[in-house]
Design an enzyme around this catalytic site. Structure first.
Site, mmCIF file in Angstrom:
data_model
loop_
_atom_site.group_PDB
_atom_site.id
_atom_site.type_symbol
_atom_site.label_atom_id
_atom_site.label_comp_id
_atom_site.label_asym_id
_atom_site.label_seq_id
_atom_site.Cartn_x
_atom_site.Cartn_y
_atom_site.Cartn_z
ATOM 1 N N TYR A 124 4.267 -5.057 4.235
ATOM 2 C CA TYR A 124 3.797 -3.506 4.242
ATOM 3 C C TYR A 124 2.961 -2.879 4.208
ATOM 4 C CZ TYR A 124 4.911 0.597 2.120
ATOM 5 O OH TYR A 124 4.984 2.295 1.706
ATOM 6 N N ASN A 191 -1.138 -9.636 3.197
ATOM 7 C CA ASN A 191 -0.500 -8.375 2.789
ATOM 8 C C ASN A 191 -1.188 -8.272 1.170
ATOM 9 O OD1 ASN A 191 -1.042 -5.423 3.207
ATOM 10 N ND2 ASN A 191 1.079 -5.733 2.271
ATOM 11 N N SER A 225 2.676 -8.983 0.698
ATOM 12 C CA SER A 225 2.844 -9.892 0.670
ATOM 13 C C SER A 225 2.396 -10.913 1.633
ATOM 14 C CB SER A 225 4.695 -9.765 1.724
ATOM 15 O OG SER A 225 5.535 -8.516 1.317
ATOM 16 N N SER A 263 5.750 -9.133 -3.922
ATOM 17 C CA SER A 263 5.031 -9.373 -3.160
ATOM 18 C C SER A 263 6.024 -10.825 -2.343
ATOM 19 C CB SER A 263 4.007 -10.237 -3.259
ATOM 20 O OG SER A 263 3.123 -11.492 -2.252
ATOM 21 N N GLY A 264 6.389 -10.503 -1.175
ATOM 22 C CA GLY A 264 7.121 -11.353 -0.123
ATOM 23 C C GLY A 264 6.272 -12.319 0.637
#
Length: 352
Positions: A124, A191, A225, A263-264
Site C-alpha cells: 500500500y 513497505n 506489507s 501487514s501483508g
C-alpha cells in the site's frame, strides 16, 4: 547507493556479480516508475526465464501475515507451478497488472484452450501516492516487460516500490544475491515494519533525529506489507521451494518485522533448476505431452545452506531498499524521510 557501499555487510556468503536477483541465470527484472503531481507508484516485473509463458517452473509460497494480496497462489499451492512472470505494484493496481500479464501470455501463446493465473503482489502506497487515481495502466506493465534485463536492479524509489515505507523510513524496491555452488537471488517490495524494532546486524537503528512519518489518527504503526520473491537455479521440487519461502520470513523477523496485524507479508520462491515442465492447457500444434519427465532435486542435507543464503539475501535486499531510497513528499503533503547513511554507519561502527 547500496548497503555495501556504506560498508554494511550482512552474513558471510559471497554475492553474485550484481548482488541482485538477476544473478540467477535467466532471471530478468523490468520496472516502470511513475512520479509527479502526487503520483509515486509504478510496477516491477520479475521474469523467471524467457519461455515462462509456455514453460512453467516449480514454486512455493509462504504467508507470514495475510493482510495483503499475491494473486495466483492457489494454483501454485495446488500444482507447484509458476506459469507467468511476476508483477509487483500498489494495492489498487493489482487488477490492471494482472490483466496486462494475461494479455502478454495470450500474445505469446496465441489462441488456445488454456487459462492464465498470473502472480501479482501488492503493498500500500496511499500515503505518498494518489492510490485512488489508478495511475498504473497496461502500457506501464508492457514497458516493464519490454525493459526487463539481467543486469543490475534499480532500487529504492523505483517501480512498484516507488511510494513505499519501510520501518518508517522511506522504503521500496531492494535486491541481493548469494552464491555458494548454487545462486539464490531475492527481490523485495518493502513497505512494512516499525522504527523502534529495526535492527541491522543486531544493532538498533532508531535514528531519533530523522522524523517519523505523519500518520492519520488510528493508523497502526507497522501497517503495510512486504513482498519477497526468491529465485534460485538450485534444482528444487515445489515443497523445497515452499521451505525456501518460509526462511525468507525469518529475515523479515531478524530485521525487526513481526508480521503486524495489518501487514501483508507474503513470500514466493521459484526454482529454474528443473526445465522442460510442459505447458498447461492445450496449445495448437504442440506435441502430445510425455507421460513422464525427468526431474532433479537438491539433497535434503543441502537445504540448510540454501536456507542460509535465502535469509542473508533477503535481509540485505530489505536494507538495500532503505539505503537506496530518497526522502519523498507525496500525496496530501505527507513526507517520509530516508534513512540517514552517516547515522547508520556510525551506529554499526560503534557496536561492531
Amino acid at each position: 547507493m547500496r548497503a555495501r557501499d556504506l560498508g554494511v555487510i550482512i552474513g558471510g556468503h559471497p554475492t553474485g556479480t550484481h548482488n541482485a536477483i538477476t544473478d540467477v541465470p535467466g532471471v530478468r527484472v523490468g520496472q516502470t516508475t511513475l512520479q509527479g503531481d502526487g503520483i509515486n507508484t509504478g510496477v516491477t516485473v520479475v521474469v523467471p526465464h524467457d519461455d515462462i509463458w509456455t514453460e512453467p517452473v516449480f514454486a512455493g509460497s509462504h504467508v507470514l501475515n495475510g493482510s495483503g494480496e499475491l494473486t495466483g497462489l492457489e494454483w501454485i499451492r495446488e500444482s507447484g507451478e509458476l506459469t507467468t512472470a511476476i508483477g509487483l505494484t500498489n494495492t489498487h493496481s493489482v487488477g490492471v497488472v494482472r490483466d496486462a500479464l494475461v494479455a502478454e501470455q495470450v500474445r505469446v501463446r496465441g489462441d488456445g484452450a488454456y487459462w492464465s493465473l498470473p502472480v501479482v503482489g501488492e503493498t500500500y502506497d496511499g500515503f505518498l501516492n494518489d492510490i485512488n487515481g489508478f495511475h498504473v495502466r497496461p502500457e506501464h506493465v508492457r514497458a516493464a516487460l519490454e525493459s526487463a534485463s539481467d543486469g543490475p536492479v534499480a532500487e529504492g524509489n523505483t517501480g512498484g516500490g516507488t511510494g513505499m515505507i519501510c520501518h518508517q523510513f522511506k522504503g521500496g524496491t531492494g535486491s541481493a544475491s548469494r552464491v555458494q555452488g548454487y545462486t539464490v537471488g531475492v527481490l523485495v517490495q518493502a513497505n512494512h515494519g516499525r522504527r523502534e524494532r529495526l535492527r541491522i546486524n543486531g544493532v538498533p537503528i532508531t535514528q531519533p533525529d530523522v522524523p517519523l512519518p505523519a500518520i492519520p489518527p488510528g493508523y497502526a504503526p507497522g501497517s503495510g506489507s512486504i513482498i519477497v520473491i526468491v529465485a534460485t537455479d538450485a534444482p528444487l521440487l515445489p515443497h523445497q521451494c515452499q521451505r525456501m519461502a518460509q526462511r525468507a520470513a525469518l529475515a523479515v523477523g531478524r530485521l525487526g518485522g513481526t508480521g503486524e496485524q495489518y501487514s501483508g507479508d507474503l513470500m514466493l520462491a521459484f526454482s529454474t533448476g528443473n526445465r522442460g515442465i510442459p505447458p498447461y492447457g492445450a496449445v495448437e500444434g504442440a506435441p502430445e505431452v510425455a507421460r513422464e519427465i525427468p526431474l532433479r532435486m537438491v539433497g535434503p542435507q543441502l537445504m540448510d545452506l540454501l536456507f542460509d543464503l535465502t535469509i542473508e539475501a533477503t535481509e540485505e535486499a530489505i536494507v538495500n531498499a532503505m539505503v537506496a531510497a530518497e526522502t519523498v513528499t507525496g500525496y496530501r503533503g505527507y513526507t517520509v524521510h530516508a534513512i540517514d547513511h552517516d547515522q547508520l554507519t556510525s551506529a554499526l561502527r560503534e557496536n561492531s
